[in-house]
Design a protein around this motif. Sequence first.
Motif, PDB file in Angstrom:
ATOM      1  N   MET A 174      18.787 -63.304  25.875  1.00  0.00           N
ATOM      2  CA  MET A 174      19.252 -64.417  25.566  1.00  0.00           C
ATOM      3  C   MET A 174      18.815 -65.724  25.864  1.00  0.00           C
ATOM      4  O   MET A 174      17.685 -65.252  27.052  1.00  0.00           O
ATOM      5  N   ARG A 175      19.154 -66.662  25.659  1.00  0.00           N
ATOM      6  CA  ARG A 175      17.916 -68.623  26.422  1.00  0.00           C
ATOM      7  C   ARG A 175      18.398 -68.966  26.472  1.00  0.00           C
ATOM      8  O   ARG A 175      19.139 -69.585  25.817  1.00  0.00           O
ATOM      9  N   PHE A 176      17.837 -69.756  27.379  1.00  0.00           N
ATOM     10  CA  PHE A 176      18.083 -71.022  27.991  1.00  0.00           C
ATOM     11  C   PHE A 176      16.774 -72.363  28.034  1.00  0.00           C
ATOM     12  O   PHE A 176      16.071 -71.416  28.652  1.00  0.00           O
ATOM     13  N   GLY A 177      17.570 -72.844  27.557  1.00  0.00           N
ATOM     14  CA  GLY A 177      16.376 -73.951  27.587  1.00  0.00           C
ATOM     15  C   GLY A 177      16.882 -75.603  27.471  1.00  0.00           C
ATOM     16  O   GLY A 177      18.022 -75.501  27.642  1.00  0.00           O
ATOM     17  N   VAL A 178      16.193 -76.432  27.581  1.00  0.00           N
ATOM     18  CA  VAL A 178      15.914 -77.544  27.331  1.00  0.00           C
ATOM     19  C   VAL A 178      15.221 -78.690  26.516  1.00  0.00           C
ATOM     20  O   VAL A 178      14.434 -77.802  26.310  1.00  0.00           O
ATOM     21  N   ASN A 179      16.611 -79.723  25.954  1.00  0.00           N
ATOM     22  CA  ASN A 179      15.119 -80.446  25.166  1.00  0.00           C
ATOM     23  C   ASN A 179      15.015 -81.283  25.835  1.00  0.00           C
ATOM     24  O   ASN A 179      15.216 -81.915  26.674  1.00  0.00           O
ATOM     25  N   TYR A 180      13.273 -81.680  25.793  1.00  0.00           N
ATOM     26  CA  TYR A 180      12.605 -82.834  26.835  1.00  0.00           C
ATOM     27  C   TYR A 180      12.749 -83.580  26.314  1.00  0.00           C
ATOM     28  O   TYR A 180      12.396 -84.175  25.290  1.00  0.00           O
ATOM     29  N   THR A 181      13.360 -84.559  27.555  1.00  0.00           N
ATOM     30  CA  THR A 181      12.923 -86.501  26.955  1.00  0.00           C
ATOM     31  C   THR A 181      12.217 -86.459  28.084  1.00  0.00           C
ATOM     32  O   THR A 181      12.685 -86.480  29.403  1.00  0.00           O
ATOM     33  N   PRO A 182      11.163 -86.825  27.771  1.00  0.00           N
ATOM     34  CA  PRO A 182      10.156 -87.148  29.225  1.00  0.00           C
ATOM     35  C   PRO A 182      10.858 -88.387  29.890  1.00  0.00           C
ATOM     36  O   PRO A 182      11.250 -89.643  29.760  1.00  0.00           O
TER      37      PRO A 182
END
Length: 414
Positions: free
Chosen positions: A1-9
């Motif tokens: 199970m992965r937890f991440g985020v869409n990177y917005t600078p």
Amino acid sequence: MRFGVNYTPSDGWFHHWLDFDLDSVRADLDSIAALGLDHIRVFPLWPYFQPNRTRIRPRAVDQLCLLVDAAAERGLDVNVDGLQGHLSSFDFLPAWTRTWHRRNLFTDPDVLDGQAAYLRTLAAALADRPNFLGMTLGNEVNQFSAGPHPDPDRATEDEIDRWLTRMLAACEEGAPGRLHLHAEYDATWYQDDQPFTPAQAARRGAVTAVHSWVFNGTAQRHGRTSVPSEHHAAYLVELSKAWADDPHRPVWLQEVGAPAPLVPPEHAAAFTEATVAGALDCPDLWGITWWCSHDVSRELADFPELEYGLGLLTNDRKPKETARVLERAAQEPPRTPAPRTTALIVPADPSTRSLCAPGGAVFDAYFRLVADGVRPTTVLDVRAADQDHLCARGITEVVAPDQVLPSPQGGTRS
């Protein structure tokens, strides 16, 4: 199970590629890694990277590699979106596809050659990085293929199928064996005339990607604390499984966020907690990737108001309570959800997809079941009597939408 985020600078949004500052990127990635997340999804802007059909800028590709390497130093894996495409209400298409050079994004032979070369180049540049997960063809590129886009590049389902096949193959040629996929916004599941279909989403690429946004009519119709709003992400995960040939095909909740004003900032954490809990109760979930990492700066003009506050972190990299919710979820011991044994019948005919949209018979029946404490999944009408398929998915009961009747509690099967 992965937890991440869409990177917005935090500095310059995705225009940061024009003034790439590795120190600023590293500081952003430090603030993401501090939350205990394990991956990011990043967005090269297509016209910045390929300003001419036969020119892919080496410096831009090198900068993408530097970003991926900086992520590796912080324990973050990276998925790269290629054809940007569309982001936060803005379209980013190279000049060689528009106006005087107007050519269809999905059918023109020269455009296809340029797209394939671009995707192959990005994938190949990253192929030897252990933390490179793979390519997503682009962000919600289906919005270019039909209304309500003001200038759509119309194509047939067969033409889109050929486009997906070729572009995924280009990614595989560049980086064999990685997690290459495509991702669309929910019109794929809800809009009758979309040439990008649920079957393509659930059968093409390494995993199925779903993007969940309750501003699609769900929150407007039902309210922010309603069962449909808090379980919308889980619904899309389970809806996608109806079309999958693999009974245990992974599904990636690749985008989900808490959009104001439908979800006011003071209620964003509670919405996040409910959304994450619902998604984690879905078997075969690959991971959750929140939209997005950092707020859009108020120095940048003309964004829809909701975009300025969607970040887990502020522009000065301070975590919000929504970030703490995701942080806590990432720290929880992994668990395997029990199979969802009740399946709601969904029509296989893509011209009736609106039945699955907010206000549709399938949508309403699904959430009546959820309100009654059922953990439903979905099955296509053409598979509803296929015992081998049902057994492989752990389904023991199949119900039609018209069998799910309203009740004071939500919905009961007749």
